[in-house]
Design a protein around this motif. Sequence first.
Motif, PDB file in Angstrom:
ATOM      1  N   GLU A 184     -56.748 -30.478   8.162  1.00 21.69           N
ATOM      2  CA  GLU A 184     -55.640 -29.762   7.537  1.00 21.69           C
ATOM      3  C   GLU A 184     -56.079 -28.391   7.027  1.00 21.69           C
ATOM      4  O   GLU A 184     -57.233 -28.177   6.659  1.00 21.69           O
ATOM      5  CB  GLU A 184     -55.100 -30.599   6.373  1.00 21.69           C
ATOM      6  N   ASP A 209     -50.918 -25.282   6.230  1.00 20.97           N
ATOM      7  CA  ASP A 209     -50.107 -26.449   6.603  1.00 20.97           C
ATOM      8  C   ASP A 209     -49.395 -26.980   5.363  1.00 20.97           C
ATOM      9  O   ASP A 209     -48.224 -27.340   5.408  1.00 20.97           O
ATOM     10  CB  ASP A 209     -50.992 -27.557   7.181  1.00 20.97           C
ATOM     11  N   SER A 219     -45.203 -28.441   2.244  1.00 23.51           N
ATOM     12  CA  SER A 219     -45.302 -27.380   3.241  1.00 23.51           C
ATOM     13  C   SER A 219     -44.858 -26.055   2.604  1.00 23.51           C
ATOM     14  O   SER A 219     -44.139 -26.048   1.592  1.00 23.51           O
ATOM     15  CB  SER A 219     -44.416 -27.698   4.438  1.00 23.51           C
TER      16      SER A 219
END
Length: 371
Positions: free
Chosen positions: A44, A216, A231
């Motif tokens: 991530e 992300d 997000s």
Amino acid sequence: MLRAGITEVTGKRAGAAIKFEGIHKRYGSSVAIERLDLDIQQGEFISLLGPSGSGKSTLLMMLAGFEQVSGGRILIDDCDVTLLPPERRGIGMVFQNYALFPHMTVAENIGFSLRQTRTSKAVIHDKVSKMLDLVQLSGFENRYPQQLSGGQQQRVAIARAVVFDPPVLLMDEPLSALDKQLREAMQLEIKSLHDRLGITFIYVTHDQREALVMSDRVALLNDGKIEQIGSPRELYDRPCSRFAASFIGEANFLTVEVTGATAAGYYDVRMFDRTFTARGGDGARLGPAQCVLRPEKIHLTAASNTLDAAESQIEGIVTSALFMGESLRYTVEVGGCSLTVSQPHRSGTPTLAPGELARLHWAVDDFLLVV
């Protein structure tokens, strides 16, 4: 055992999953981080965003091992690293000031960590060459840091941080020393690098636009706690609090009276002696409250224009009109309240002048109750 390196997975390196469990950090009587839990997914790109003193850099330094936790655990791929020294955590790090060795060439800077582990010269040469190609600095290997631009120095720092195949790369405000144009270009380069490598990026910044562009997910910190995580679009479009709405982007705040619920997640609110519909979360309660309305979510037209009666709309007097290049920025006085309105500038877009009567309207889903 914590892995010393990472392997190729479908053309990408494999990132690590990270867990902060009940992390607490004190400096004397001052609390920097308060019982914080955070799960970061493998591969991530997550940004730790917040104002100075919010705890974001402290959290990063504890993960790197440069700061000791006062309580809680840190796990990398389910391995408890809370008490491990920095050199045993297998983490790459890029600092704000680059921290390049001025007496070493670009190639020597990039290969420094490999020489420390007594890697063979052939392997070092091969890895350094690949890193130079990755950060688009092939042909610069014999230059010294002072012969490079700020952006090139930052690329060298990134290459040095990932040359030994870490599962995690930490970046502590790495672009703050660059000018605006170069900073924006480097944001895209770092995002592209993450996409190519596939390792876990944890990025500390106080610049909300930087976090929105690159991440992300974004963890917004405030006073040592996570205010909101999600997000970039979630944080911008659905802020959970006044702090979140004001820190990320611009916002108009309007005092309202919540009078009832109309449907799941929607409420009747009174303002300017009229009833409007607002979108709210589970924390919404009857009584005084605040609603947030982003400047670019408000549409402005001349008061003579006819609008759909179903739209939320009010009238006000334009008090200022500024041409900003890509947009027109208005201040409109409505019932003793000043609202900022941002409209995209397009050919043929009419401009309202100060003193003119304007009609403002917006979508129900853009009018948000916050706590």
